[in-house]
Design an enzyme around this catalytic site. Structure first.
Site, PDB file in Angstrom:
ATOM      1  CD  GLU A 251     182.799 -17.941  25.517  1.00  0.00           C
ATOM      2  OE1 GLU A 251     182.808 -16.698  25.432  1.00  0.00           O
ATOM      3  OE2 GLU A 251     183.597 -18.678  24.911  1.00  0.00           O
TER       4      GLU A 251
ATOM      5  CD1 TRP B  45     186.868 -17.182  26.956  1.00  0.00           C
ATOM      6  CD2 TRP B  45     188.455 -15.602  27.038  1.00  0.00           C
ATOM      7  NE1 TRP B  45     187.831 -17.489  26.022  1.00  0.00           N
ATOM      8  CE2 TRP B  45     188.803 -16.536  26.046  1.00  0.00           C
ATOM      9  CE3 TRP B  45     189.297 -14.514  27.266  1.00  0.00           C
ATOM     10  CZ2 TRP B  45     189.971 -16.418  25.277  1.00  0.00           C
ATOM     11  CZ3 TRP B  45     190.456 -14.392  26.502  1.00  0.00           C
ATOM     12  CH2 TRP B  45     190.790 -15.336  25.528  1.00  0.00           C
TER      13      TRP B  45
ATOM     14  CD1 TRP C  26     196.658   3.278  15.658  1.00  0.00           C
ATOM     15  CD2 TRP C  26     195.850   1.545  14.500  1.00  0.00           C
ATOM     16  NE1 TRP C  26     196.704   2.175  16.477  1.00  0.00           N
ATOM     17  CE2 TRP C  26     196.217   1.095  15.790  1.00  0.00           C
ATOM     18  CE3 TRP C  26     195.328   0.626  13.588  1.00  0.00           C
ATOM     19  CZ2 TRP C  26     196.066  -0.232  16.195  1.00  0.00           C
ATOM     20  CZ3 TRP C  26     195.173  -0.699  13.991  1.00  0.00           C
ATOM     21  CH2 TRP C  26     195.531  -1.114  15.275  1.00  0.00           C
TER      22      TRP C  26
ATOM     23  CG  ASN D 127     181.688 -13.697  21.403  1.00  0.00           C
ATOM     24  OD1 ASN D 127     182.101 -12.671  21.920  1.00  0.00           O
ATOM     25  ND2 ASN D 127     182.463 -14.748  21.230  1.00  0.00           N
TER      26      ASN D 127
ATOM     27  CD1 TRP E 268     194.146  -0.990  19.557  1.00  0.00           C
ATOM     28  CD2 TRP E 268     192.651  -0.819  21.210  1.00  0.00           C
ATOM     29  NE1 TRP E 268     194.835  -0.651  20.698  1.00  0.00           N
ATOM     30  CE2 TRP E 268     193.955  -0.549  21.735  1.00  0.00           C
ATOM     31  CE3 TRP E 268     191.566  -0.774  22.076  1.00  0.00           C
ATOM     32  CZ2 TRP E 268     194.177  -0.225  23.073  1.00  0.00           C
ATOM     33  CZ3 TRP E 268     191.779  -0.451  23.416  1.00  0.00           C
ATOM     34  CH2 TRP E 268     193.066  -0.187  23.895  1.00  0.00           C
TER      35      TRP E 268
ATOM     36  CD1 TRP F  20     186.280  -3.470  21.436  1.00  0.00           C
ATOM     37  CD2 TRP F  20     187.224  -3.222  19.427  1.00  0.00           C
ATOM     38  NE1 TRP F  20     185.272  -3.230  20.531  1.00  0.00           N
ATOM     39  CE2 TRP F  20     185.822  -3.072  19.293  1.00  0.00           C
ATOM     40  CE3 TRP F  20     188.021  -3.106  18.300  1.00  0.00           C
ATOM     41  CZ2 TRP F  20     185.214  -2.814  18.061  1.00  0.00           C
ATOM     42  CZ3 TRP F  20     187.426  -2.855  17.062  1.00  0.00           C
ATOM     43  CH2 TRP F  20     186.036  -2.711  16.957  1.00  0.00           C
TER      44      TRP F  20
END
Length: 497
Positions: free
Chosen positions: A296, A299, A327, A362, A380, A403
């Site tokens: 993590e 990341w 969209w 998360n 998004w 996102w």
């Protein structure tokens, strides 16, 4: 000239500076502090300053965020640092102003020869820092930036071809190999009273109150989130006792599985170097939980280097082809998502969690993001902005990366047909419905079977549980199976263009 690799006065033969100003930003602590360490190596004395930057705070107020837990969190951290410095005969210089003006002015008022701070690779921060550097240079002073909130940044982890990674898994492999060869050791020095500059009376201002900053109190303290660097240490100690189970517990929102350190990492009340060293040591001892949690932290570095190398992701898709998606962007459905009124209990409970606490688990961030982009067909960027306004731990790089991952437009090898089923996610990760009941008390009397999809329950069971669909809890605003088919068609058409 800005020094961006190692501080240019580290050499024993380098001329020491009489006074350096340490500009605290997203490093609100005094231990293992990279900029402070650099200043102490280069200067006889140091002064420390923090700016409640009006260029940031005024924008929050203009968006109606007068009650923002992050401002309260920062103020608590600043108060703790100031108290420590006052015990050592000094004080933290705090200003409520535009940082690009306040920092050069403070350096001049102090007679500081240089300003030291941690690097920040967000586009607006880089533009601000360039402006500060220009102002300092005009006055014969220097800005020295150092790596602070990452383990490896910018160009430190590259492919064999010398290019930045765009897929996480090979990046992680390279990151871990580099860490094994070059572990990042925390700074072990101590800021003694004798190294702190005495401040002129004109610079010794009282700390601003929340009201003076223009903000209103929140429920931050009622949430019992430990604050400041001392609070971070408390959370680290607690998590260290649980880290070995992290890989098993992290996905279940009703369990105490996460570290709950994300907001402390965001504002630097805890050192990422200390956390990585802790996780690395536990991993080397065989802890699978520590291995997963260290991933993590990788990341975080990954998304920071993506933002540095591809700043266009702030406004557009990492993969430009995905900017052609048509969209649906239904404002009423977006409002239902924001307010936790979609009719899908796990989604609604998660959205109520972020509204009530500023935190979201998360796993649930992935679920609600998938629901917004793939079930509702909403851009998004709408969800990204909502999270930016409401998450205590909002960080542009990670938020944007997450996102775009959910929307399949980001730096990820997975195809666009990765679509989370909100009911299946609920049944798997909140099987008994404990998390749902915490935030949706109107569904509390439903069984563990029926709570995940109330619209499927027999009318008699709903009545017995006091659930009236369309009255005290909404019916689903979209059918997942139909929405999934529509999303696959939307992405297929876009890809074919």
């Amino acid at each position: 000239m800005t020094c961006e690799t190692s501080f240019c006065c580290e050499s024993p033969r380098a001329r020491r500076l009489p006074l350096g100003l340490v500009w605290l930003r997203r490093d609100l602590r005094l231990h293992d502090h990279a900029a402070l360490s650099a200043a102490l190596r280069a200067c006889d004395r140091v002064a420390l300053a923090f700016v409640f930057d009006r260029d940031i705070l005024d924008a929050l107020l203009q968006r109606g965020l007068q009650a923002d837990r992050r401002v309260e969190f920062i103020l608590a951290a600043v108060e703790e640092i100031d108290a420590i410095l006052r015990e050592r005969g000094a004080a933290l210089i705090v200003r409520h102003a535009s940082a690009r003006e306040a920092i050069p002015a403070l350096a001049a008022a102090l007679g500081a020869q240089a300003v030291f701070c941690g690097r920040d690779d967000e586009p607006q921060a880089r533009e601000r820092d360039a402006a500060v550097e220009r102002a300092l240079q005009r006055d014969g002073r220097a800005l020295h930036t150092v790596k602070e909130h990452t383990i490896f940044e910018r160009d430190e982890v590259l492919t064999a071809q010398g290019k930045p990674y765009s897929v996480f898994t090979p990046y992680r492999t390279a990151w871990l190999a580099r860490y094994a060869a070059q572990p990042q050791h925390p700074w072990e020095g101590e800021l003694s009273a004798g190294r702190l500059a005495s401040l002129p009376a004109a610079l010794r201002h009282a700390l601003p109150t929340l009201a003076e900053l223009g903000f209103a109190p929140t429920n931050l303290r009622e949430l019992k989130l430990p604050l400041g660097a001392s609070g971070a240490r408390e959370l680290v100690g607690d998590f260290l006792r649980r880290i070995d189970d992290y890989d098993q517990a992290r996905d279940f929102p009703a369990r105490k599985g996460p570290s709950y350190l994300s907001v402390h990492l965001r504002f630097g009340t805890v050192s990422v170097r200390e956390l990585a060293a802790m996780a690395w040591a536990r991993q080397q001892a065989g802890s699978e939980g520590a291995r997963v949690w260290l991933s993590e932290l990788v990341w975080r570095d990954f998304y920071f280097q993506i933002l540095f190398h591809h700043p266009q992701v702030v406004h557009g898709a990492f993969k430009p082809v995905y900017d052609r998606i048509q969209w649906r962007n239904d404002p009423a459905q977006f409002a239902a998502w924001c307010e936790g009124r979609t009719g899908y209990p796990l989604v609604d409970a998660a959205m109520r969690q972020i509204k009530q606490t500023g935190y979201m688990h998360n796993r649930l961030r992935m679920v609600v993001a998938s629901f917004l982009t793939k079930d509702l067909g909403i851009d998004w960027r709408w969800g990204e902005r909502y999270f930016a306004d409401h998450l205590n731990d909002f960080d542009l790089a990670a938020n944007n990366g997450g996102w775009q991952w959910a929307a399949s437009s980001g730096c990820d090898a997975q195809p666009y047909f990765r679509i989370f089923n909100p009911v299946a996610q609920s049944e798997k990760f909140d099987a008994r419905g404990d998390f749902i009941r915490r935030y949706l008390p109107e569904l509390a009397q439903l069984s563990s079977k029926d709570i995940h999809a109330p619209w499927k329950a027999p009318t008699a069971l709903l009545q017995a549980a006091g659930v009236r669909l369309g009255e005290n809890y909404p019916a689903p605003i979209v059918r997942h199976d139909l929405a999934r088919a529509e999303t696959l068609e939307r992405y297929s058409v876009m890809k074919a263009q």
